[in-house]
Design an enzyme around this catalytic site. Structure first.
Site, PDB file in Angstrom:
ATOM      1  N   GLY A  13     -14.137  24.048   7.657  1.00  0.00           N
ATOM      2  CA  GLY A  13     -14.609  23.754   6.295  1.00  0.00           C
ATOM      3  C   GLY A  13     -14.563  24.959   5.376  1.00  0.00           C
ATOM      4  N   ARG A  17     -20.106  26.713  -1.249  1.00  0.00           N
ATOM      5  CA  ARG A  17     -21.360  27.173  -1.854  1.00  0.00           C
ATOM      6  C   ARG A  17     -21.737  28.603  -1.478  1.00  0.00           C
ATOM      7  NH1 ARG A  17     -26.041  23.356  -0.752  1.00  0.00           N
ATOM      8  NH2 ARG A  17     -24.752  22.219   0.748  1.00  0.00           N
ATOM      9  N   GLN A  75      -6.515  23.283  11.521  1.00  0.00           N
ATOM     10  CA  GLN A  75      -6.601  22.007  10.815  1.00  0.00           C
ATOM     11  C   GLN A  75      -6.229  22.232   9.362  1.00  0.00           C
ATOM     12  OE1 GLN A  75     -10.430  20.494   9.784  1.00  0.00           O
ATOM     13  NE2 GLN A  75      -9.761  18.366   9.706  1.00  0.00           N
ATOM     14  N   ASN A 377     -37.650  77.746  20.476  1.00  0.00           N
ATOM     15  CA  ASN A 377     -38.319  77.432  19.222  1.00  0.00           C
ATOM     16  C   ASN A 377     -37.351  77.699  18.077  1.00  0.00           C
ATOM     17  OD1 ASN A 377     -39.983  77.504  16.868  1.00  0.00           O
ATOM     18  ND2 ASN A 377     -41.727  77.560  18.270  1.00  0.00           N
TER      19      ASN A 377
HETATM   20  C1  UD1 Z   1     -21.391  15.704   8.749  1.00  0.00           C
HETATM   21  C2  UD1 Z   1     -21.569  14.308   9.378  1.00  0.00           C
HETATM   22  C3  UD1 Z   1     -22.945  13.788   9.019  1.00  0.00           C
HETATM   23  C4  UD1 Z   1     -24.025  14.737   9.466  1.00  0.00           C
HETATM   24  C5  UD1 Z   1     -23.767  16.129   8.897  1.00  0.00           C
HETATM   25  C6  UD1 Z   1     -24.714  17.138   9.499  1.00  0.00           C
HETATM   26  C7  UD1 Z   1     -19.364  13.292   9.446  1.00  0.00           C
HETATM   27  C8  UD1 Z   1     -18.432  12.329   8.799  1.00  0.00           C
HETATM   28  N1  UD1 Z   1     -20.549  13.428   8.869  1.00  0.00           N
HETATM   29  O1  UD1 Z   1     -21.425  15.521   7.361  1.00  0.00           O
HETATM   30  O2  UD1 Z   1     -23.156  12.524   9.639  1.00  0.00           O
HETATM   31  O3  UD1 Z   1     -25.291  14.277   9.063  1.00  0.00           O
HETATM   32  O4  UD1 Z   1     -22.433  16.583   9.200  1.00  0.00           O
HETATM   33  O5  UD1 Z   1     -24.560  18.363   8.847  1.00  0.00           O
HETATM   34  O6  UD1 Z   1     -19.028  13.871  10.459  1.00  0.00           O
HETATM   35  N2  UD1 Z   1     -15.275  20.374   9.211  1.00  0.00           N
HETATM   36  C9  UD1 Z   1     -14.002  20.672   9.626  1.00  0.00           C
HETATM   37  N3  UD1 Z   1     -12.956  19.988   9.103  1.00  0.00           N
HETATM   38  C10 UD1 Z   1     -13.122  18.996   8.194  1.00  0.00           C
HETATM   39  C11 UD1 Z   1     -14.423  18.707   7.758  1.00  0.00           C
HETATM   40  C12 UD1 Z   1     -15.488  19.394   8.282  1.00  0.00           C
HETATM   41  O7  UD1 Z   1     -13.803  21.552  10.460  1.00  0.00           O
HETATM   42  O8  UD1 Z   1     -12.101  18.426   7.770  1.00  0.00           O
HETATM   43  C13 UD1 Z   1     -16.404  21.120   9.787  1.00  0.00           C
HETATM   44  C14 UD1 Z   1     -17.145  21.954   8.781  1.00  0.00           C
HETATM   45  O9  UD1 Z   1     -16.644  23.267   8.752  1.00  0.00           O
HETATM   46  C15 UD1 Z   1     -18.569  21.910   9.302  1.00  0.00           C
HETATM   47  C16 UD1 Z   1     -18.650  20.573  10.014  1.00  0.00           C
HETATM   48  O10 UD1 Z   1     -17.325  20.180  10.275  1.00  0.00           O
HETATM   49  O11 UD1 Z   1     -18.820  22.919  10.249  1.00  0.00           O
HETATM   50  C17 UD1 Z   1     -19.371  19.538   9.186  1.00  0.00           C
HETATM   51  O12 UD1 Z   1     -18.684  19.368   7.980  1.00  0.00           O
HETATM   52  P1  UD1 Z   1     -19.439  18.960   6.648  1.00  0.00           P
HETATM   53  O13 UD1 Z   1     -18.448  18.802   5.577  1.00  0.00           O
HETATM   54  O14 UD1 Z   1     -20.577  19.875   6.429  1.00  0.00           O
HETATM   55  O15 UD1 Z   1     -19.953  17.522   7.079  1.00  0.00           O
HETATM   56  P2  UD1 Z   1     -20.901  16.588   6.253  1.00  0.00           P
HETATM   57  O16 UD1 Z   1     -20.086  15.841   5.292  1.00  0.00           O
HETATM   58  O17 UD1 Z   1     -22.037  17.381   5.748  1.00  0.00           O
END
Ligand code: UD1
Ligand code: CA
Length: 459
Positions: A13, A17, A75, A377
């Site tokens: 991700g 922020r 990814q 010393n």
């Molecule tokens: C995800 C969950 C949600 C949960 C929340 C907890 C899904 C669809 N939703 O939501 O149910 O309550 O986490 O924090 O799984 N990441 C990748 N590749 C991507 C997208 C994300 O590696 O394409 C990684 C991010 O770096 C992060 C984690 O996956 O470490 C979660 O991604 P984030 O976008 O924060 O997920 P949420 O939409 O918040």
């Protein structure tokens, strides 16, 4: 034979922020990257393989975490958590069970994960969930009438009834790799965000009659993620609070557990006392009954038994012998080795200096690249002139020598055993043992000398 464990860590991700050039999972918590904390927790489970899914920030991640045994899956683009896990599948053992962690959730206790692994080894799917007062933003756990987990609905796809549920998905789950692979192949992105949701796997599993067992953390902080600098700071405080509790449980006295920072490994003997606002970095050992005064920074050091470090000291890559007294305001730089009962006082800087038993360097001195014997010393304001602008040279001060105040020792130079140097000496040649050596312009008094007086201005 126990079923092997594979761990997938999602870290692709963007971390928008954080507003940073540094990939989010490389931001430090307690002195080491968030991702390193997750790897440490994973290591404790003794997995056969660990695969990190990365993407945003490019190769910075595999470069920063130099661990050749890790598998890295790129990814790009990032099409959701389900798509992210799919990238790791080629790196997994199809017979393994697979634990999915987030690279930005650093404080999950190994005990919690261990329980999930145990459940998955028994053939069920372990899902880490938690009830939150404010579940906004998270995926909600939808249970059936019997209370069994049925599916997960994301915030943006949820109806008002579902939004009212306060049990949320932490994102951490553990399940057999083979089944996971099958379900991932059937994911679609027909949802509010147009993403491949890992969470849809739970609905598929439940529909096929698989057992989905919800697990819960011992406390909320175990499952909190870092999305902003504020959250990073909050988890830093939580980490430090947990660590302080652990030290006190071991028998360490902390004058204020809210005012200690450990960024590395701090090992303490019995009856150690640490006053407020101290920072410990790298590997620090405080042996039995050592006391550290307020506002000290200590890095990679071994502090002996019954040592007193007075306030405001800075110590790095040094060893301090038993019963020594250091500070206040002392700086021990790399290579400093103090023997037992050495006293180093205020505004003294030592570098690459070995100081023998019961020697005293108590005021305003610089002693670098030096070997100081026993019971020496060193008077106030003594300077070893160890650097000629090109090379460093050593100063040797033998046992029981007495160095008068404000002396410069122009290295390389040796002060013999039992020698005395007069105050203000600039020593450029070796001083013989047991004798007084001094270099000093002769003192003179000019008889009848008058102080100048101000001329009267003419009117
Ligand atoms: C995800 C969950 C949600 C949960 C929340 C907890 C899904 C669809 N939703 O939501 O149910 O309550 O986490 O924090 O799984 N990441 C990748 N590749 C991507 C997208 C994300 O590696 O394409 C990684 C991010 O770096 C992060 C984690 O996956 O470490 C979660 O991604 P984030 O976008 O924060 O997920 P949420 O939409 O918040
Ligand atoms: Ca998140």
């Amino acid at each position: 034979m126990t079923i092997p464990l594979n761990v997938i860590i999602l870290a692709a991700g963007k971390g928008t922020r954080m507003k940073s050039e540094l990939p989010k999972v490389l931001h430090p918590l307690a002195g080491k990257p968030l991702l390193a904390h997750v790897l440490t927790a994973a290591d404790r489970l003794q997995p056969a393989r660990i695969c990190v899914v990365y993407g945003h920030g490019g190769e910075a991640l595999p470069q920063a975490i130099a661990r050749p045994e890790l598998a890295w899956a790129k990814q790009e683009p990032q099409l959701g958590t389900g798509h992210a896990v799919q990238q790791a599948i080629p790196h997994l053992d199809p017979d393994a069970i697979c634990l999915i962690l987030y690279g930005d959730v650093p404080l999950t206790r190994p005990e919690t994960l261990h329980e999930m692994v145990r459940i998955a080894r028994e053939g069920a799917i372990a899902l880490l969930t938690v009830r939150l007062d404010n579940p906004h933003g998270y995926g909600r756990i939808v249970r059936d009438l019997e209370g069994r987990v049925e599916r997960i609905v994301e915030q943006k796809d949820a109806c008002p009834q579902e939004l009212a549920l306060n049990e949320v998905n932490t994102g951490i789950l553990c399940l057999p790799a083979a089944k996971l692979t099958g379900w991932l192949g059937r994911l679609s992105n027909h949802n509010a965000q147009g993403e491949y949701y890992l969470t849809d796997v739970i609905g598929m599993a439940a529909a096929e009659g698989e057992r989905v067992i919800p697990c819960h953390p011992s406390a909320e902080w175990e499952v909190l993620g870092v999305n902003s600098r504020q959250q990073l700071a909050e988890l830093e405080r939580q980490y430090q609070a947990n660590l302080a509790q652990g030290l006190m449980t071991q028998g360490v006295t902390l004058i204020d557990p809210a005012r200690i920072d450990v960024r590395g490994n701090l090992e303490c003997g019995r009856d150690v006392l640490i006053d407020i606002n101290c920072v410990f970095e790298g590997r620090v050992i405080l042996r039995d009954s050592a006391r550290v005064g307020a506002n000290c920074v200590i890095k990679d050091a071994d502090i002996g038994p019954d040592v007193e470090i007075k306030p405001f000291c800075h110590i790095e890559s040094a060893t301090v012998g038993a019963r020594a007294i250091v500070g206040p305001y002392a700086r021990l730089r790399p290579g400093t080795e103090l023997a037992e009962e050495v006293h180093v006082g205020n505004f003294v800087e030592l570098k690459n200096a070995q100081v023998g038993f019961n020697s005293k360097i108590n005021h305003l001195s610089y002693v670098g690249d030096a070997t100081v014997g026993r019971k020496v010393n060193v008077g106030a304001g003594t300077i070893t002139c160890n650097y000629d602008g090109a090379n460093k040279h050593r100063t040797v001060i033998e046992d029981e020598a007495f160095i008068g105040s404000d002396t410069q020792l122009v290295a390389p130079v040796t002060v013999g055993r039992g020698a005395t140097l007069g105050a203000g000496t600039t020593l450029t040649r070796d001083a013989p043992p047991d004798q007084l050596t001094l270099s000093r312009a002769k003192q003179l008094t000019i008889p009848g000398w008058q102080r100048p007086v101000k001329k009267k201005k003419e009117a």
